[in-house]
Design a protein around this motif. Structure first.
Motif, PDB file in Angstrom:
ATOM      1  N   GLY A 175      35.777  46.799  55.586  1.00 29.91           N
ATOM      2  CA  GLY A 175      35.756  48.036  54.686  1.00 29.91           C
ATOM      3  C   GLY A 175      37.383  48.599  54.074  1.00 29.91           C
ATOM      4  O   GLY A 175      37.463  49.777  53.135  1.00 29.91           O
ATOM      5  N   VAL A 176      38.395  47.475  53.989  1.00 27.29           N
ATOM      6  CA  VAL A 176      39.397  48.297  53.607  1.00 27.29           C
ATOM      7  C   VAL A 176      39.755  46.992  51.584  1.00 27.29           C
ATOM      8  O   VAL A 176      39.708  45.906  51.581  1.00 27.29           O
ATOM      9  N   ALA A 177      39.870  48.062  50.666  1.00 27.82           N
ATOM     10  CA  ALA A 177      39.982  47.080  49.365  1.00 27.82           C
ATOM     11  C   ALA A 177      41.273  46.441  49.589  1.00 27.82           C
ATOM     12  O   ALA A 177      42.087  46.685  50.815  1.00 27.82           O
ATOM     13  N   GLN A 178      40.915  45.006  49.201  1.00 25.70           N
ATOM     14  CA  GLN A 178      41.484  43.737  48.492  1.00 25.70           C
ATOM     15  C   GLN A 178      42.672  43.836  47.452  1.00 25.70           C
ATOM     16  O   GLN A 178      41.978  44.999  46.188  1.00 25.70           O
ATOM     17  N   ASP A 179      43.755  43.857  46.884  1.00 26.47           N
ATOM     18  CA  ASP A 179      44.385  44.131  46.625  1.00 26.47           C
ATOM     19  C   ASP A 179      44.173  43.009  44.561  1.00 26.47           C
ATOM     20  O   ASP A 179      44.505  43.857  43.687  1.00 26.47           O
ATOM     21  N   ARG A 180      43.253  41.805  45.794  1.00 26.20           N
ATOM     22  CA  ARG A 180      43.173  40.739  44.181  1.00 26.20           C
ATOM     23  C   ARG A 180      42.135  41.067  43.983  1.00 26.20           C
ATOM     24  O   ARG A 180      41.084  40.914  44.452  1.00 26.20           O
ATOM     25  N   GLN A 181      41.171  41.818  42.831  1.00 22.79           N
ATOM     26  CA  GLN A 181      40.569  41.697  42.279  1.00 22.79           C
ATOM     27  C   GLN A 181      39.827  40.606  41.594  1.00 22.79           C
ATOM     28  O   GLN A 181      40.345  39.907  40.870  1.00 22.79           O
ATOM     29  N   ARG A 182      38.637  39.809  41.817  1.00 21.09           N
ATOM     30  CA  ARG A 182      38.282  38.213  40.659  1.00 21.09           C
ATOM     31  C   ARG A 182      37.945  39.173  39.593  1.00 21.09           C
ATOM     32  O   ARG A 182      36.890  39.723  39.590  1.00 21.09           O
ATOM     33  N   GLN A 183      37.658  37.700  38.893  1.00 22.64           N
ATOM     34  CA  GLN A 183      37.330  38.400  37.233  1.00 22.64           C
ATOM     35  C   GLN A 183      36.093  38.085  37.366  1.00 22.64           C
ATOM     36  O   GLN A 183      35.033  36.722  37.790  1.00 22.64           O
ATOM     37  N   ARG A 184      35.442  39.174  36.817  1.00 20.54           N
ATOM     38  CA  ARG A 184      33.795  39.125  36.604  1.00 20.54           C
ATOM     39  C   ARG A 184      33.598  37.808  35.067  1.00 20.54           C
ATOM     40  O   ARG A 184      33.743  38.473  34.268  1.00 20.54           O
ATOM     41  N   THR A 185      32.033  37.652  35.227  1.00 22.96           N
ATOM     42  CA  THR A 185      31.999  36.814  34.040  1.00 22.96           C
ATOM     43  C   THR A 185      31.187  37.925  33.152  1.00 22.96           C
ATOM     44  O   THR A 185      30.391  38.540  33.678  1.00 22.96           O
ATOM     45  N   ARG A 186      32.079  37.866  31.941  1.00 23.60           N
ATOM     46  CA  ARG A 186      31.315  39.243  30.668  1.00 23.60           C
ATOM     47  C   ARG A 186      29.790  38.754  30.514  1.00 23.60           C
ATOM     48  O   ARG A 186      30.000  37.814  30.040  1.00 23.60           O
ATOM     49  N   PRO A 187      29.418  39.771  29.855  1.00 26.54           N
ATOM     50  CA  PRO A 187      28.346  38.856  28.821  1.00 26.54           C
ATOM     51  C   PRO A 187      28.327  38.710  27.844  1.00 26.54           C
ATOM     52  O   PRO A 187      28.067  38.209  27.121  1.00 26.54           O
ATOM     53  N   GLU A 188      29.408  39.909  27.333  1.00 23.32           N
ATOM     54  CA  GLU A 188      29.303  38.448  25.742  1.00 23.32           C
ATOM     55  C   GLU A 188      30.132  37.173  25.855  1.00 23.32           C
ATOM     56  O   GLU A 188      29.128  36.181  25.064  1.00 23.32           O
ATOM     57  N   ALA A 189      30.414  36.312  27.026  1.00 29.19           N
ATOM     58  CA  ALA A 189      29.829  35.226  27.585  1.00 29.19           C
ATOM     59  C   ALA A 189      29.335  34.632  27.544  1.00 29.19           C
ATOM     60  O   ALA A 189      28.430  33.608  26.855  1.00 29.19           O
ATOM     61  N   LEU A 190      27.489  35.419  28.598  1.00 34.00           N
ATOM     62  CA  LEU A 190      26.671  35.424  28.948  1.00 34.00           C
ATOM     63  C   LEU A 190      25.719  35.500  27.415  1.00 34.00           C
ATOM     64  O   LEU A 190      25.022  34.395  26.889  1.00 34.00           O
ATOM     65  N   GLN A 191      26.362  36.511  25.917  1.00 31.72           N
ATOM     66  CA  GLN A 191      25.368  36.050  24.974  1.00 31.72           C
ATOM     67  C   GLN A 191      25.703  35.018  24.320  1.00 31.72           C
ATOM     68  O   GLN A 191      24.926  34.708  23.447  1.00 31.72           O
TER      69      GLN A 191
ATOM     70  N   LYS B 225      26.358  31.881  24.900  1.00 35.22           N
ATOM     71  CA  LYS B 225      26.319  30.954  25.464  1.00 35.22           C
ATOM     72  C   LYS B 225      24.553  30.348  25.263  1.00 35.22           C
ATOM     73  O   LYS B 225      23.977  31.479  25.086  1.00 35.22           O
ATOM     74  N   SER B 226      24.558  29.255  24.269  1.00 36.19           N
ATOM     75  CA  SER B 226      23.050  29.159  24.623  1.00 36.19           C
ATOM     76  C   SER B 226      22.248  29.026  25.773  1.00 36.19           C
ATOM     77  O   SER B 226      22.473  28.902  26.215  1.00 36.19           O
ATOM     78  N   LEU B 227      21.055  29.458  25.516  1.00 36.87           N
ATOM     79  CA  LEU B 227      20.028  29.259  26.473  1.00 36.87           C
ATOM     80  C   LEU B 227      19.719  28.357  27.523  1.00 36.87           C
ATOM     81  O   LEU B 227      20.519  28.195  28.467  1.00 36.87           O
ATOM     82  N   PRO B 228      20.027  27.189  26.567  1.00 38.82           N
ATOM     83  CA  PRO B 228      20.208  25.439  27.738  1.00 38.82           C
ATOM     84  C   PRO B 228      21.623  25.503  28.297  1.00 38.82           C
ATOM     85  O   PRO B 228      21.762  25.034  29.431  1.00 38.82           O
ATOM     86  N   ASP B 229      22.657  25.860  27.055  1.00 36.93           N
ATOM     87  CA  ASP B 229      23.613  25.742  28.067  1.00 36.93           C
ATOM     88  C   ASP B 229      23.957  26.998  29.207  1.00 36.93           C
ATOM     89  O   ASP B 229      24.693  26.443  31.098  1.00 36.93           O
ATOM     90  N   LEU B 230      23.308  28.328  29.269  1.00 37.33           N
ATOM     91  CA  LEU B 230      23.320  29.107  30.441  1.00 37.33           C
ATOM     92  C   LEU B 230      21.890  28.305  31.290  1.00 37.33           C
ATOM     93  O   LEU B 230      22.555  28.712  32.436  1.00 37.33           O
TER      94      LEU B 230
ATOM     95  N   ALA C 240      24.085  26.875  33.743  1.00 39.71           N
ATOM     96  CA  ALA C 240      25.105  27.163  35.108  1.00 39.71           C
ATOM     97  C   ALA C 240      24.825  28.308  35.629  1.00 39.71           C
ATOM     98  O   ALA C 240      23.075  28.774  35.779  1.00 39.71           O
ATOM     99  N   ILE C 241      25.053  27.275  37.233  1.00 41.89           N
ATOM    100  CA  ILE C 241      24.512  27.922  38.102  1.00 41.89           C
ATOM    101  C   ILE C 241      25.114  29.264  38.449  1.00 41.89           C
ATOM    102  O   ILE C 241      24.028  30.258  38.470  1.00 41.89           O
ATOM    103  N   SER C 242      26.237  29.659  38.606  1.00 42.69           N
ATOM    104  CA  SER C 242      26.114  30.958  38.461  1.00 42.69           C
ATOM    105  C   SER C 242      26.553  31.470  37.752  1.00 42.69           C
ATOM    106  O   SER C 242      26.928  31.215  36.742  1.00 42.69           O
ATOM    107  N   HIS C 243      25.993  33.422  37.101  1.00 41.03           N
ATOM    108  CA  HIS C 243      26.571  33.713  36.177  1.00 41.03           C
ATOM    109  C   HIS C 243      26.880  35.081  36.407  1.00 41.03           C
ATOM    110  O   HIS C 243      28.038  35.310  36.009  1.00 41.03           O
ATOM    111  N   ALA C 244      26.652  35.738  37.811  1.00 40.59           N
ATOM    112  CA  ALA C 244      27.187  36.802  37.858  1.00 40.59           C
ATOM    113  C   ALA C 244      27.323  37.488  39.227  1.00 40.59           C
ATOM    114  O   ALA C 244      26.520  36.785  39.941  1.00 40.59           O
ATOM    115  N   LEU C 245      27.334  39.054  39.198  1.00 39.55           N
ATOM    116  CA  LEU C 245      27.409  38.915  40.713  1.00 39.55           C
ATOM    117  C   LEU C 245      26.540  39.324  40.663  1.00 39.55           C
ATOM    118  O   LEU C 245      26.035  41.117  40.179  1.00 39.55           O
TER     119      LEU C 245
END
Length: 282
Positions: free
Chosen positions: A128-144, A146-151, A154-159
């Protein structure tokens, strides 16, 4: 706006009390809290049940224990049968929602009318200890963008741990039929087929890393590839059900599926893969 926050647990007796307490502390005024356990063999359900019995706050409480273990996908498929609202906020039994989480998600829903909402998180370790380094998440701007075929490729989209889902993702597509996968890979794609996805920069969840199903499979390449193939099969089934004329999406899925099957065959036979690096996974 009525929302349902669902605490979905299995064998999480070490974490569940803190998770449930955080759910009870939500400041959204119209909230249903569903506490559901997948037939855990430990004290997970007893702790949930005791806390539900002692609760005297304003939220409506629903308590459920599956009579037999359904597994991750079977349990996810059951959630909207347990919840009464159109929106379900997912909360794994080892993660901690910030008190404002449901309220901020409700505000985003009213503003954007999406079918899927997800947020930034605070990473923490198993203790339960917070981590200093936070990962970058995939923003929906990128998801929006992306064309549907490209999406679809892509195996992973978001957390998925930070997500909220509209009932349409099940009502319009049906239950998830492939079981050897993670639900966020399917529900995010379904949401894009329907329309809008909303991302929230606010860190609304404390996310426990290094434990849980998604981390248990990371060092097992065969398991990963089988999960990828199951993901692609489910996406193909969803496209055929919802928009069967989108041959461009189906073709993209077929190409990716062929590649993953080739990789799996190589791993199982002990051959070195001759495929170039794959850029479609993120």
């Amino acid at each position: 706006m009525r929302l349902s926050l669902v605490v979905m647990a299995y064998r999480q007796e070490a974490f569940i009390a803190e998770t449930v307490a955080a759910a009870f502390a939500q400041d959204h005024p119209d909230l249903e809290i569903v506490l559901t356990d997948d037939c855990s063999p430990d004290d997970t359900f007893r702790i949930m049940s005791d806390m539900a019995a002692a609760y005297t706050g304003p939220h409506r409480i629903v308590l459920n224990r599956n009579p037999q273990n359904l597994g991750l996908i079977g349990h996810v498929n059951r959630l909207f049968d347990l919840a009464t609202s159109d929106w379900l906020i997912y909360n794994a039994g080892d993660d901690i929602s910030e008190p404002r989480r449901a309220r901020v998600i409700a505000e985003a829903i009213a503003r954007d009318d999406p079918r899927y909402v997800y947020s930034n998180v605070t990473d923490m370790d198993a203790a339960g200890v917070a981590q200093d380094r936070q990962r970058q998440r995939t923003r929906p701007e990128a998801l929006q963008q992306k064309s549907l075929p490209d999406l679809a490729k892509a195996i992973s989209h978001a957390l998925g741990a930070s997500s909220a889902w509209h009932r349409d993702l099940f009502d319009r597509f049906g239950p998830i039929t492939e079981t050897e996968l993670f639900e966020d890979r399917i529900l995010m794609f379904r949401a894009r087929l329907l329309g809008r996805v909303t991302w929230l920069e606010d860190r609304l969840l404390r996310y426990r890393r290094s434990i849980g199903l998604s981390f248990q499979s990371r060092d097992d390449r065969v398991r990963q590839l089988r999960q990828d193939l199951a993901t692609l099969r489910q996406r193909r089934a969803d496209v055929l059900h919802f928009c069967p004329d989108r041959r461009d999406i189906l073709k993209a899925i077929a190409r990716k599926e062929e590649r993953r099957q080739h990789e799996l065959d190589d791993v199982l036979s002990g051959r070195q893969s001759d495929l170039p690096a794959d850029e479609d996974d993120a």
